[in-house]
Design a protein around this motif. Structure first.
Motif, PDB file in Angstrom:
ATOM      1  N   VAL A  61       0.851  -1.194   0.000  1.00 29.29           N
ATOM      2  CA  VAL A  61       0.000   0.000   0.000  1.00 29.29           C
ATOM      3  C   VAL A  61       0.883   1.238   0.000  1.00 29.29           C
ATOM      4  O   VAL A  61       2.072   1.171   0.318  1.00 29.29           O
ATOM      5  N   ALA A  62       0.278   2.368  -0.358  1.00 33.66           N
ATOM      6  CA  ALA A  62       0.995   3.633  -0.295  1.00 33.66           C
ATOM      7  C   ALA A  62       1.166   4.048   1.161  1.00 33.66           C
ATOM      8  O   ALA A  62       0.278   3.845   1.990  1.00 33.66           O
ATOM      9  N   LEU A  63       2.322   4.630   1.488  1.00 34.51           N
ATOM     10  CA  LEU A  63       2.675   4.960   2.863  1.00 34.51           C
ATOM     11  C   LEU A  63       3.139   6.406   2.979  1.00 34.51           C
ATOM     12  O   LEU A  63       3.544   7.025   1.996  1.00 34.51           O
ATOM     13  N   GLU A  64       3.127   6.920   4.187  1.00 38.48           N
ATOM     14  CA  GLU A  64       3.660   8.249   4.470  1.00 38.48           C
ATOM     15  C   GLU A  64       5.132   8.163   4.852  1.00 38.48           C
ATOM     16  O   GLU A  64       5.580   7.186   5.442  1.00 38.48           O
ATOM     17  N   TRP A  65       5.875   9.212   4.522  1.00 35.83           N
ATOM     18  CA  TRP A  65       7.265   9.329   4.980  1.00 35.83           C
ATOM     19  C   TRP A  65       7.280   9.612   6.472  1.00 35.83           C
ATOM     20  O   TRP A  65       8.005   8.987   7.236  1.00 35.83           O
ATOM     21  N   ALA A  66       6.480  10.607   6.885  1.00 35.10           N
ATOM     22  CA  ALA A  66       6.296  10.931   8.305  1.00 35.10           C
ATOM     23  C   ALA A  66       4.870  11.446   8.503  1.00 35.10           C
ATOM     24  O   ALA A  66       4.331  12.142   7.648  1.00 35.10           O
ATOM     25  N   LYS A  67       4.280  11.105   9.609  1.00 34.43           N
ATOM     26  CA  LYS A  67       2.912  11.521   9.896  1.00 34.43           C
ATOM     27  C   LYS A  67       2.826  13.030  10.078  1.00 34.43           C
ATOM     28  O   LYS A  67       3.677  13.646  10.725  1.00 34.43           O
ATOM     29  N   SER A  68       1.796  13.625   9.531  1.00 33.02           N
ATOM     30  CA  SER A  68       1.566  15.056   9.696  1.00 33.02           C
ATOM     31  C   SER A  68       1.418  15.401  11.175  1.00 33.02           C
ATOM     32  O   SER A  68       0.758  14.687  11.933  1.00 33.02           O
ATOM     33  N   GLY A  69       2.066  16.491  11.578  1.00 29.33           N
ATOM     34  CA  GLY A  69       1.972  16.947  12.955  1.00 29.33           C
ATOM     35  C   GLY A  69       3.014  16.371  13.885  1.00 29.33           C
ATOM     36  O   GLY A  69       3.149  16.828  15.025  1.00 29.33           O
ATOM     37  N   THR A  70       3.766  15.376  13.430  1.00 32.19           N
ATOM     38  CA  THR A  70       4.808  14.801  14.268  1.00 32.19           C
ATOM     39  C   THR A  70       6.086  15.629  14.182  1.00 32.19           C
ATOM     40  O   THR A  70       6.249  16.483  13.303  1.00 32.19           O
ATOM     41  N   PHE A  71       6.997  15.380  15.094  1.00 25.75           N
ATOM     42  CA  PHE A  71       8.282  16.078  15.107  1.00 25.75           C
ATOM     43  C   PHE A  71       9.030  15.850  13.799  1.00 25.75           C
ATOM     44  O   PHE A  71       9.594  16.774  13.216  1.00 25.75           O
ATOM     45  N   GLY A  72       9.015  14.610  13.310  1.00 21.86           N
ATOM     46  CA  GLY A  72       9.737  14.295  12.078  1.00 21.86           C
ATOM     47  C   GLY A  72       9.157  14.970  10.861  1.00 21.86           C
ATOM     48  O   GLY A  72       9.879  15.285   9.913  1.00 21.86           O
ATOM     49  N   PHE A  73       7.845  15.200  10.871  1.00 26.09           N
ATOM     50  CA  PHE A  73       7.194  15.871   9.750  1.00 26.09           C
ATOM     51  C   PHE A  73       7.632  17.325   9.655  1.00 26.09           C
ATOM     52  O   PHE A  73       7.833  17.860   8.562  1.00 26.09           O
ATOM     53  N   GLU A  74       7.810  17.980  10.779  1.00 23.03           N
ATOM     54  CA  GLU A  74       8.046  19.414  10.810  1.00 23.03           C
ATOM     55  C   GLU A  74       9.519  19.796  10.929  1.00 23.03           C
ATOM     56  O   GLU A  74       9.841  20.976  11.008  1.00 23.03           O
ATOM     57  N   THR A  75      10.413  18.820  10.921  1.00 27.60           N
ATOM     58  CA  THR A  75      11.829  19.086  11.194  1.00 27.60           C
ATOM     59  C   THR A  75      12.707  18.760   9.996  1.00 27.60           C
ATOM     60  O   THR A  75      12.533  17.734   9.344  1.00 27.60           O
ATOM     61  N   VAL A  76      13.663  19.629   9.721  1.00 31.43           N
ATOM     62  CA  VAL A  76      14.691  19.337   8.718  1.00 31.43           C
ATOM     63  C   VAL A  76      15.782  18.491   9.372  1.00 31.43           C
ATOM     64  O   VAL A  76      16.347  18.885  10.398  1.00 31.43           O
ATOM     65  N   VAL A  77      16.049  17.341   8.801  1.00 32.87           N
ATOM     66  CA  VAL A  77      17.144  16.496   9.277  1.00 32.87           C
ATOM     67  C   VAL A  77      18.359  16.842   8.422  1.00 32.87           C
ATOM     68  O   VAL A  77      18.512  16.363   7.298  1.00 32.87           O
ATOM     69  N   GLU A  78      19.213  17.701   8.930  1.00 31.85           N
ATOM     70  CA  GLU A  78      20.282  18.295   8.135  1.00 31.85           C
ATOM     71  C   GLU A  78      21.226  17.262   7.528  1.00 31.85           C
ATOM     72  O   GLU A  78      21.720  17.432   6.412  1.00 31.85           O
ATOM     73  N   LYS A  79      21.488  16.182   8.246  1.00 33.55           N
ATOM     74  CA  LYS A  79      22.475  15.202   7.786  1.00 33.55           C
ATOM     75  C   LYS A  79      21.982  14.380   6.603  1.00 33.55           C
ATOM     76  O   LYS A  79      22.773  13.667   5.982  1.00 33.55           O
ATOM     77  N   ILE A  80      20.687  14.450   6.273  1.00 30.63           N
ATOM     78  CA  ILE A  80      20.186  13.673   5.130  1.00 30.63           C
ATOM     79  C   ILE A  80      19.726  14.583   3.986  1.00 30.63           C
ATOM     80  O   ILE A  80      19.032  14.139   3.075  1.00 30.63           O
ATOM     81  N   VAL A  81      20.126  15.840   4.038  1.00 28.86           N
ATOM     82  CA  VAL A  81      19.757  16.780   2.983  1.00 28.86           C
ATOM     83  C   VAL A  81      20.581  16.517   1.735  1.00 28.86           C
ATOM     84  O   VAL A  81      21.789  16.295   1.792  1.00 28.86           O
ATOM     85  N   CYS A  82      19.918  16.533   0.592  1.00 25.44           N
ATOM     86  CA  CYS A  82      20.570  16.366  -0.700  1.00 25.44           C
ATOM     87  C   CYS A  82      20.159  17.547  -1.570  1.00 25.44           C
ATOM     88  O   CYS A  82      18.982  17.914  -1.609  1.00 25.44           O
TER      89      CYS A  82
END
Length: 225
Positions: A61-82
Protein backbone atom coordinates in the motif's frame (compact mmCIF):
# COMPACT_ATOMS: atom_id res chain seq x y z
CA UNK A 1 18.51 -1.55 -1.25
CA UNK A 2 21.31 -3.43 0.41
CA UNK A 3 25.00 -3.29 -0.45
CA UNK A 4 27.14 -6.24 -1.44
CA UNK A 5 30.92 -6.22 -1.59
CA UNK A 6 31.04 -8.44 -4.66
CA UNK A 7 31.29 -6.96 -8.13
CA UNK A 8 28.24 -7.04 -10.35
CA UNK A 9 26.50 -5.30 -13.22
CA UNK A 10 23.16 -3.50 -13.17
CA UNK A 11 20.43 -6.03 -13.93
CA UNK A 12 22.21 -9.07 -12.48
CA UNK A 13 19.86 -11.30 -10.51
CA UNK A 14 21.17 -12.31 -7.07
CA UNK A 15 20.09 -15.70 -5.68
CA UNK A 16 20.10 -16.52 -1.96
CA UNK A 17 23.58 -18.08 -2.10
CA UNK A 18 25.11 -14.76 -3.17
CA UNK A 19 26.12 -15.82 -6.65
CA UNK A 20 24.73 -14.04 -9.69
CA UNK A 21 22.78 -14.58 -12.85
CA UNK A 22 24.39 -12.21 -15.33
CA UNK A 23 22.20 -9.53 -16.87
CA UNK A 24 23.36 -10.91 -20.20
CA UNK A 25 21.86 -14.32 -19.43
CA UNK A 26 18.70 -13.55 -17.46
CA UNK A 27 16.43 -14.55 -20.37
CA UNK A 28 17.65 -18.13 -19.89
CA UNK A 29 17.24 -18.10 -16.10
CA UNK A 30 14.84 -20.46 -14.35
CA UNK A 31 14.19 -19.94 -10.65
CA UNK A 32 15.65 -22.65 -8.42
CA UNK A 33 13.23 -23.20 -5.53
CA UNK A 34 16.19 -24.16 -3.33
CA UNK A 35 18.11 -21.02 -4.21
CA UNK A 36 15.49 -18.36 -4.88
CA UNK A 37 16.42 -14.85 -6.01
CA UNK A 38 16.51 -12.17 -3.34
CA UNK A 39 16.90 -9.13 -5.59
CA UNK A 40 18.41 -7.43 -8.62
CA UNK A 41 21.42 -5.14 -8.88
CA UNK A 42 19.89 -1.68 -9.27
CA UNK A 43 22.87 0.65 -8.85
CA UNK A 44 26.63 0.59 -8.52
CA UNK A 45 28.66 2.34 -5.86
CA UNK A 46 32.14 3.71 -5.41
CA UNK A 47 33.04 3.94 -9.09
CA UNK A 48 33.06 0.23 -9.76
CA UNK A 49 31.00 -2.91 -9.76
CA UNK A 50 30.13 -2.90 -6.07
CA UNK A 51 26.42 -3.55 -6.22
CA UNK A 52 23.34 -2.20 -4.50
CA UNK A 53 20.57 -4.79 -4.59
CA UNK A 54 16.95 -3.79 -5.13
CA UNK A 55 14.58 -6.07 -3.23
CA UNK A 56 11.87 -8.02 -5.04
CA UNK A 57 8.94 -6.54 -3.13
CA UNK A 58 7.63 -3.01 -2.75
CA UNK A 59 5.06 -1.85 -0.22
CA UNK A 60 1.62 -3.36 -0.74
CA UNK A 61 0.00 0.00 0.00
CA UNK A 62 0.99 3.63 -0.29
CA UNK A 63 2.67 4.96 2.86
CA UNK A 64 3.66 8.25 4.47
CA UNK A 65 7.27 9.33 4.98
CA UNK A 66 6.30 10.93 8.30
CA UNK A 67 2.91 11.52 9.90
CA UNK A 68 1.57 15.06 9.70
CA UNK A 69 1.97 16.95 12.96
CA UNK A 70 4.81 14.80 14.27
CA UNK A 71 8.28 16.08 15.11
CA UNK A 72 9.74 14.30 12.08
CA UNK A 73 7.19 15.87 9.75
CA UNK A 74 8.05 19.41 10.81
CA UNK A 75 11.83 19.09 11.19
CA UNK A 76 14.69 19.34 8.72
CA UNK A 77 17.14 16.50 9.28
CA UNK A 78 20.28 18.30 8.13
CA UNK A 79 22.48 15.20 7.79
CA UNK A 80 20.19 13.67 5.13
CA UNK A 81 19.76 16.78 2.98
CA UNK A 82 20.57 16.37 -0.70
CA UNK A 83 20.84 19.33 -3.07
CA UNK A 84 19.95 19.37 -6.76
CA UNK A 85 22.71 20.79 -8.94
CA UNK A 86 21.82 23.57 -11.41
CA UNK A 87 18.18 23.69 -10.33
CA UNK A 88 16.77 26.46 -12.54
CA UNK A 89 13.29 24.92 -12.84
CA UNK A 90 12.33 22.35 -10.17
CA UNK A 91 9.38 21.14 -12.25
CA UNK A 92 11.69 19.94 -15.04
CA UNK A 93 14.16 17.82 -13.05
CA UNK A 94 14.49 14.31 -14.48
CA UNK A 95 16.17 11.24 -13.01
CA UNK A 96 18.02 10.55 -16.28
CA UNK A 97 20.02 13.80 -16.15
CA UNK A 98 19.97 15.22 -12.62
CA UNK A 99 23.01 15.25 -10.34
CA UNK A 100 23.17 15.91 -6.62
CA UNK A 101 25.48 17.11 -3.88
CA UNK A 102 25.23 16.45 -0.17
CA UNK A 103 24.17 13.15 1.35
CA UNK A 104 24.21 10.72 -1.58
CA UNK A 105 24.33 7.45 0.41
CA UNK A 106 21.07 6.48 2.09
CA UNK A 107 22.47 3.63 4.18
CA UNK A 108 22.75 5.75 7.35
CA UNK A 109 19.80 8.08 6.85
CA UNK A 110 17.56 6.28 9.31
CA UNK A 111 20.32 6.46 11.92
CA UNK A 112 20.51 10.23 11.40
CA UNK A 113 16.74 10.56 11.84
CA UNK A 114 16.96 8.53 15.04
CA UNK A 115 19.57 10.96 16.41
CA UNK A 116 17.29 13.94 15.76
CA UNK A 117 14.06 12.26 16.89
CA UNK A 118 14.96 9.50 19.39
CA UNK A 119 11.45 9.36 20.83
CA UNK A 120 9.42 9.41 17.61
CA UNK A 121 11.56 6.79 15.88
CA UNK A 122 10.79 4.26 18.59
CA UNK A 123 7.34 4.03 17.01
CA UNK A 124 8.38 3.97 13.37
CA UNK A 125 5.26 2.06 12.33
CA UNK A 126 3.10 5.08 13.16
CA UNK A 127 5.51 8.00 12.85
CA UNK A 128 7.75 6.94 9.92
CA UNK A 129 5.83 4.32 7.89
CA UNK A 130 8.13 4.17 4.84
CA UNK A 131 11.17 3.62 7.05
CA UNK A 132 9.30 0.99 9.02
CA UNK A 133 8.80 -0.92 5.76
CA UNK A 134 12.51 -0.63 4.90
CA UNK A 135 13.72 -1.49 8.40
CA UNK A 136 11.63 -4.66 8.55
CA UNK A 137 12.06 -5.79 4.95
CA UNK A 138 14.77 -8.36 5.63
CA UNK A 139 13.08 -10.01 8.59
CA UNK A 140 9.69 -9.98 6.87
CA UNK A 141 10.86 -11.35 3.52
CA UNK A 142 14.32 -12.89 3.88
CA UNK A 143 14.46 -14.30 7.38
CA UNK A 144 17.08 -17.02 7.77
CA UNK A 145 19.18 -15.85 4.83
CA UNK A 146 22.43 -13.91 4.67
CA UNK A 147 20.38 -10.92 3.48
CA UNK A 148 18.17 -10.58 6.53
CA UNK A 149 19.75 -7.29 7.62
CA UNK A 150 21.17 -4.16 6.00
CA UNK A 151 18.21 -3.08 3.82
CA UNK A 152 17.51 0.63 3.66
CA UNK A 153 15.43 3.25 1.89
CA UNK A 154 17.60 4.65 -0.95
CA UNK A 155 18.72 8.26 -1.11
CA UNK A 156 17.39 10.38 -3.96
CA UNK A 157 20.69 9.93 -5.80
CA UNK A 158 20.41 6.14 -5.51
CA UNK A 159 16.72 6.19 -6.42
CA UNK A 160 17.47 8.18 -9.57
CA UNK A 161 20.16 5.67 -10.55
CA UNK A 162 17.58 2.90 -10.33
CA UNK A 163 15.07 4.92 -12.34
CA UNK A 164 17.68 5.74 -14.97
CA UNK A 165 18.23 2.00 -15.51
CA UNK A 166 14.65 0.92 -14.87
CA UNK A 167 14.14 -0.93 -18.18
CA UNK A 168 17.07 -3.28 -17.64
CA UNK A 169 16.20 -3.70 -13.96
CA UNK A 170 12.52 -4.33 -14.70
CA UNK A 171 13.34 -7.16 -17.09
CA UNK A 172 15.35 -8.91 -14.38
CA UNK A 173 12.79 -8.14 -11.65
CA UNK A 174 10.01 -9.65 -13.75
CA UNK A 175 12.01 -12.82 -14.45
CA UNK A 176 12.80 -13.08 -10.72
CA UNK A 177 9.09 -12.71 -9.81
CA UNK A 178 9.68 -9.22 -8.45
CA UNK A 179 7.45 -6.15 -8.41
CA UNK A 180 6.60 -3.92 -11.37
CA UNK A 181 7.64 -0.27 -11.11
CA UNK A 182 4.53 1.18 -12.75
CA UNK A 183 1.73 -1.24 -11.88
CA UNK A 184 -0.22 0.53 -9.12
CA UNK A 185 1.56 3.78 -8.49
CA UNK A 186 4.82 4.94 -9.97
CA UNK A 187 5.83 7.52 -7.35
CA UNK A 188 8.45 6.27 -4.92
CA UNK A 189 9.90 7.85 -1.80
CA UNK A 190 13.59 8.40 -1.19
CA UNK A 191 15.12 8.83 2.26
CA UNK A 192 16.53 12.26 1.35
CA UNK A 193 15.39 15.56 2.83
CA UNK A 194 14.72 18.25 0.22
CA UNK A 195 16.38 21.65 0.39
CA UNK A 196 13.13 23.42 -0.47
CA UNK A 197 11.28 23.28 2.89
CA UNK A 198 11.22 21.34 6.14
CA UNK A 199 8.15 19.23 5.28
CA UNK A 200 9.50 18.17 1.87
CA UNK A 201 11.51 15.14 0.81
CA UNK A 202 12.38 13.85 -2.66
CA UNK A 203 10.32 11.37 -4.65
CA UNK A 204 10.69 9.97 -8.15
CA UNK A 205 7.87 9.28 -10.59
CA UNK A 206 9.07 6.19 -12.43
CA UNK A 207 6.84 6.32 -15.49
CA UNK A 208 8.50 9.42 -16.90
CA UNK A 209 11.42 9.83 -14.51
CA UNK A 210 10.27 13.12 -12.99
CA UNK A 211 11.93 14.09 -9.72
CA UNK A 212 9.55 15.68 -7.21
CA UNK A 213 11.46 18.12 -5.00
CA UNK A 214 8.25 18.99 -3.11
CA UNK A 215 7.33 15.57 -1.82
CA UNK A 216 5.17 16.33 1.22
CA UNK A 217 6.18 13.94 3.99
CA UNK A 218 2.56 13.08 4.83
CA UNK A 219 1.44 12.28 1.28
CA UNK A 220 1.05 8.54 0.71
CA UNK A 221 3.18 6.92 -1.99
CA UNK A 222 4.94 3.64 -2.56
CA UNK A 223 8.35 2.50 -1.42
CA UNK A 224 10.86 -0.18 -2.30
CA UNK A 225 14.24 -1.01 -0.86
Amino acid sequence: VVETEKRFEIGDIIPTDGTKVSVNDVENYTIDENNKPIGVIGALAYGGGVGKIVGLQKSDVALEWAKSGTFGFETVVEKIVCSVNNCDDPSQINASTVTFTGDLDGSDNWDEICKVDPNGTQDAENNYPVFNFANNYGTDVLVGTAYETGWYLPSIAELCEVCKNKDVIQTSLTIANGFIFDDNGSNYYSSSQSTFYDIYVYKVEFLYGSVNVYGNKSTVDYVFV
